[in-house]
Design a protein around this motif. Structure first.
Motif, PDB file in Angstrom:
ATOM      1  N   VAL A 127       8.250 -85.804 -42.545  1.00  0.00           N
ATOM      2  CA  VAL A 127       7.193 -85.377 -41.458  1.00  0.00           C
ATOM      3  C   VAL A 127       7.878 -85.371 -40.075  1.00  0.00           C
ATOM      4  CG1 VAL A 127       5.346 -86.785 -42.839  1.00  0.00           C
ATOM      5  CG2 VAL A 127       6.902 -87.790 -40.968  1.00  0.00           C
ATOM      6  N   GLU A 177      -7.252 -93.551 -33.276  1.00  0.00           N
ATOM      7  CA  GLU A 177      -6.227 -92.572 -33.368  1.00  0.00           C
ATOM      8  C   GLU A 177      -5.157 -92.972 -33.963  1.00  0.00           C
ATOM      9  OE1 GLU A 177      -6.900 -89.622 -32.781  1.00  0.00           O
ATOM     10  OE2 GLU A 177      -9.066 -89.857 -32.166  1.00  0.00           O
ATOM     11  N   LEU A 237       3.461 -85.153 -34.492  1.00  0.00           N
ATOM     12  CA  LEU A 237       2.425 -85.953 -34.753  1.00  0.00           C
ATOM     13  C   LEU A 237       2.103 -86.871 -33.714  1.00  0.00           C
ATOM     14  CD1 LEU A 237       2.965 -86.794 -38.663  1.00  0.00           C
ATOM     15  CD2 LEU A 237       1.003 -85.797 -37.723  1.00  0.00           C
ATOM     16  N   ARG A 295      -0.982 -88.887 -46.310  1.00  0.00           N
ATOM     17  CA  ARG A 295      -1.356 -87.817 -47.005  1.00  0.00           C
ATOM     18  C   ARG A 295      -0.511 -86.582 -47.007  1.00  0.00           C
ATOM     19  NH1 ARG A 295      -6.172 -88.839 -44.026  1.00  0.00           N
ATOM     20  NH2 ARG A 295      -5.785 -87.047 -43.001  1.00  0.00           N
ATOM     21  N   SER A 296       0.652 -86.801 -46.184  1.00  0.00           N
ATOM     22  CA  SER A 296       1.601 -85.588 -45.890  1.00  0.00           C
ATOM     23  C   SER A 296       2.124 -84.998 -47.357  1.00  0.00           C
ATOM     24  CB  SER A 296       2.781 -85.812 -45.160  1.00  0.00           C
ATOM     25  OG  SER A 296       3.375 -87.065 -45.520  1.00  0.00           O
ATOM     26  N   SER A 297       2.051 -84.024 -47.492  1.00  0.00           N
ATOM     27  CA  SER A 297       2.320 -83.248 -48.686  1.00  0.00           C
ATOM     28  C   SER A 297       3.805 -83.508 -49.432  1.00  0.00           C
ATOM     29  CB  SER A 297       2.196 -81.526 -48.868  1.00  0.00           C
ATOM     30  OG  SER A 297       2.790 -81.132 -47.713  1.00  0.00           O
ATOM     31  N   ASP A 310      -8.606 -77.066 -36.039  1.00  0.00           N
ATOM     32  CA  ASP A 310      -7.101 -77.124 -35.763  1.00  0.00           C
ATOM     33  C   ASP A 310      -6.808 -76.124 -34.800  1.00  0.00           C
ATOM     34  OD1 ASP A 310      -6.765 -79.140 -37.525  1.00  0.00           O
ATOM     35  OD2 ASP A 310      -5.833 -78.112 -39.073  1.00  0.00           O
ATOM     36  N   ASP A 323      -2.757 -92.316 -41.397  1.00  0.00           N
ATOM     37  CA  ASP A 323      -3.263 -91.822 -42.629  1.00  0.00           C
ATOM     38  C   ASP A 323      -2.823 -90.535 -42.832  1.00  0.00           C
ATOM     39  OD1 ASP A 323      -4.816 -94.073 -43.133  1.00  0.00           O
ATOM     40  OD2 ASP A 323      -6.548 -93.368 -42.331  1.00  0.00           O
ATOM     41  N   SER A 324      -2.761 -89.706 -41.547  1.00  0.00           N
ATOM     42  CA  SER A 324      -2.209 -88.116 -41.988  1.00  0.00           C
ATOM     43  C   SER A 324      -0.601 -88.337 -42.526  1.00  0.00           C
ATOM     44  CB  SER A 324      -1.926 -87.652 -40.560  1.00  0.00           C
ATOM     45  OG  SER A 324      -1.474 -86.459 -40.525  1.00  0.00           O
ATOM     46  N   ILE A 325      -0.012 -89.298 -41.944  1.00  0.00           N
ATOM     47  CA  ILE A 325       1.502 -89.353 -42.527  1.00  0.00           C
ATOM     48  C   ILE A 325       1.508 -89.712 -44.081  1.00  0.00           C
ATOM     49  CG2 ILE A 325       3.388 -90.870 -42.422  1.00  0.00           C
ATOM     50  CD1 ILE A 325       3.034 -91.285 -39.287  1.00  0.00           C
ATOM     51  N   LEU A 353      -5.867 -92.864 -37.744  1.00  0.00           N
ATOM     52  CA  LEU A 353      -5.822 -91.427 -38.020  1.00  0.00           C
ATOM     53  C   LEU A 353      -4.576 -90.798 -38.237  1.00  0.00           C
ATOM     54  CD1 LEU A 353      -8.819 -90.083 -36.112  1.00  0.00           C
ATOM     55  CD2 LEU A 353      -8.813 -90.295 -38.453  1.00  0.00           C
ATOM     56  N   MET A 354      -3.441 -91.097 -37.537  1.00  0.00           N
ATOM     57  CA  MET A 354      -2.029 -90.779 -37.370  1.00  0.00           C
ATOM     58  C   MET A 354      -1.230 -91.333 -38.795  1.00  0.00           C
ATOM     59  SD  MET A 354       1.058 -91.507 -34.875  1.00  0.00           S
ATOM     60  CE  MET A 354       1.149 -93.185 -35.011  1.00  0.00           C
TER      61      MET A 354
END
Length: 542
Positions: free
Chosen positions: A187, A171, A192, A181-183, A215, A177-179, A174-175
């Motif tokens: 953030v 987990e 998050l 990939r943030s557009s 989601d 990677d999410s950061i 995943l967090m």
């Protein structure tokens, strides 16, 4: 004519009767007022004769409620500064004791531990914990002792916590990677990190994340949980005037409570239905629902858990396990961004300890001495529940020569204790170095630092929470350099606290992440073996 006369005479008699009553009441009112004042004076003399601890003056009926204008722990701290570390308040009809020093905390936890082991039956908690079946809210007694034993030995033992290492690691990855990939920056770290802790606790407790890959579903679960926490932490008149519970039917609280409980109950029922096999899986594949259902079927247990009691324990686990950890991580990241030298030192330690690795693993954490000090000082300044969970005295006792009646509600102000200048130099400053040569810890043995409480009612999930907190912060510091959004100076970062069961940062923490590595490259040495290398943007970490 006769009818008109009858009405006229009757109305006249009524008018005369009312006028007579008004005269009588006008005569009686001053007498009643005088009697009331005499009763109040007599009551104050009685209170003084009982040698209650010092406290501010009270108003009739509401007592000291009017003095809690700000966030409760801050209002109580101001009053304690004036009246002392052992303070008596009358909150509505509830006698209340406030503990705000390490010395007084030691007295109640060590000398009078049993007396201070009760819990008040709070209005929302009674409903949402399945009639006080949750360990946190259960009254002291045989049921509480047996459930505590189950939670400590079966659900949150060191071995069980360790068995969920892969969940935490996945987990956190995943967090990150999410950061990455943030557009676009910044953030919302507050959001998050809450998702991170929710996902970890859901997987550990229920066996999977409650998002179904969508989601929308995940958002709905978070909404239910958020409403539950709002209800548990909000103001309820029946908690201060128990005889006024009927009022909640008219102010909307009862409706909110029933709706939220129905949604929560439906959700947990569904989770339990997804665990129909009476045969428990192998320990490494068990979630906490599996464990509790196995305990329920174990004839050797001292108590037979009902379904509602299992639901109460489950509710306790994910309510207590998500909000507190996420709030703590956010506060510590906020303190780090405000103190760049501390952040740089923590980052240097983390990056040196795992040089060349993509992520911090739990095996690295024991080496991170300075990071652990960062977490300690964050918990000192920002205990997730500043007043802890309220206690209730089980019988009369005497402290420092003062009489403490049975059924007194007790607040331990962990925030005041953690910033007491008697024990802490520069008490309001974030200075993790204070812990480097100190044995003081937060595990309930040092009463100047009590973010998790102590004694019989100390938090049993502390070890699980600390692992999540340390792992998340270490990885955030390792993977990214952090900046404030343009136009915001470090000293201007909003550090206001939000009202609630857990003390969250009022304004979400939004930061700009800058990856410290540029790219990954796979080297093939002519065999099937591939080596992944990390290339840092900062040569110091190459």
């Amino acid at each position: 004519m006769g009818l008109y006369y009858y009405i006229h005479v009757d109305m006249g008699a009524s008018s005369f009767f009312l006028q007579s009553n008004y005269i009588f009441l006008a005569f009686l009112a001053p007498i009643l007022l005088l009697l009331l004042l005499l009763l109040i004076k007599q009551r104050d003399k009685l209170v003084q004769s009982k040698k209650l601890p010092p406290g501010p003056s009270k108003l009739p009926l509401i007592g000291n409620l009017h003095q809690l204008r700000d966030l409760p722990h801050r209002s109580i701290q101001r009053l304690s500064d004036e009246h002392g570390p052992l303070m008596f308040l009358q909150l509505g009809s509830i006698p209340t004791l406030v503990i705000s020093s390490a010395d007084m905390a030691r007295e109640i936890y060590k000398t009078h531990g049993l007396v201070f082991s009760g819990r008040p039956a709070l209005y929302a908690a009674k409903k949402l914990s399945y009639n006080l079946s949750a360990l946190t809210f259960a009254p002291y007694g045989e049921y509480w002792r047996e459930v505590r034993k189950i939670v400590i030995l079966e659900l949150l033992s060191a071995k069980r916590v360790q068995s969920f290492q892969a969940v935490r690691d996945e987990e956190v990855a995943l967090m990150l990677d999410s950061i990455a990939r943030s557009s676009g920056p910044p953030v919302n770290l507050s959001e998050l990190i809450l998702v991170l802790t929710n996902n970890i606790v859901c997987r550990v407790t229920f066996g999977k994340k409650q998002d179904g890959g969508e989601d929308k579903s995940r958002s709905r679960f978070h909404e239910i949980l958020h409403e539950t926490q709002d209800l548990l932490g909000g103001f309820c008149i029946a908690d201060f005037f128990p005889w006024m519970g009927w009022f909640n039917k008219f102010n909307g609280l009862e409706t909110r409570l029933e709706k939220n409980f129905g949604e929560l109950d439906e959700f947990i029922d569904k989770v339990i239905e997804e665990h129909p096999d009476p045969r428990r899986p192998e320990p490494e594949h068990e979630d906490l629902v599996d464990v509790l259902l196995g305990v329920q079927k174990d004839s050797n247990q001292s108590i037979a858990l009902s379904n509602d009691q299992i639901k109460g324990v489950l509710t306790d686990l994910f309510i207590a396990g998500t909000d507190t950890s996420s709030a703590t991580i956010v506060w510590i990241m906020a303190e780090l961004i405000r103190n760049p030298s501390v952040m740089q030192r923590a980052q240097a330690e983390v990056r040196e300890a795992i040089k060349g690795k993509e992520r911090v693993k739990e095996g690295h954490l024991p080496k991170l001495t300075y990071l652990k000090s960062v977490v300690k000082d964050g918990l000192r300044l920002h205990p997730p529940a500043p007043l802890l969970v309220p206690k209730e005295t089980l019988e009369n006792c005497t402290i420092e020569g003062y009489n403490i009646p049975a059924k007194t509600r007790v607040f331990v102000n962990a925030k005041s204790i953690g910033t007491d200048p008697k024990y802490w130099k520069n008490q309001n400053e974030f200075q993790p170095e204070r812990f480097l040569d100190s044995s003081v810890d937060f595990r309930g043995q040092h009463f100047q630092l009590l973010p998790f409480g102590a004694g019989r009612r100390g938090c049993p999930g502390m070890n699980f929470a600390i692992l999540v907190i340390e792992l998340a912060i270490a990885n955030l510091l390792h993977r990214f350099d952090w900046e404030l959004p343009p136009g915001i100076r470090r000293q201007d970062l909003d550090m206001q606290e939000a009202f609630g069961l857990t003390m969250h940062k009022k304004v979400p923490l939004c930061l700009i992440p800058n990856p410290v590595w540029l790219y990954k490259k796979k080297k093939n040495y002519g065999t099937k073996l591939e080596v992944t290398c990390l290339y840092y943007s900062n040569p110091a970490y190459m």
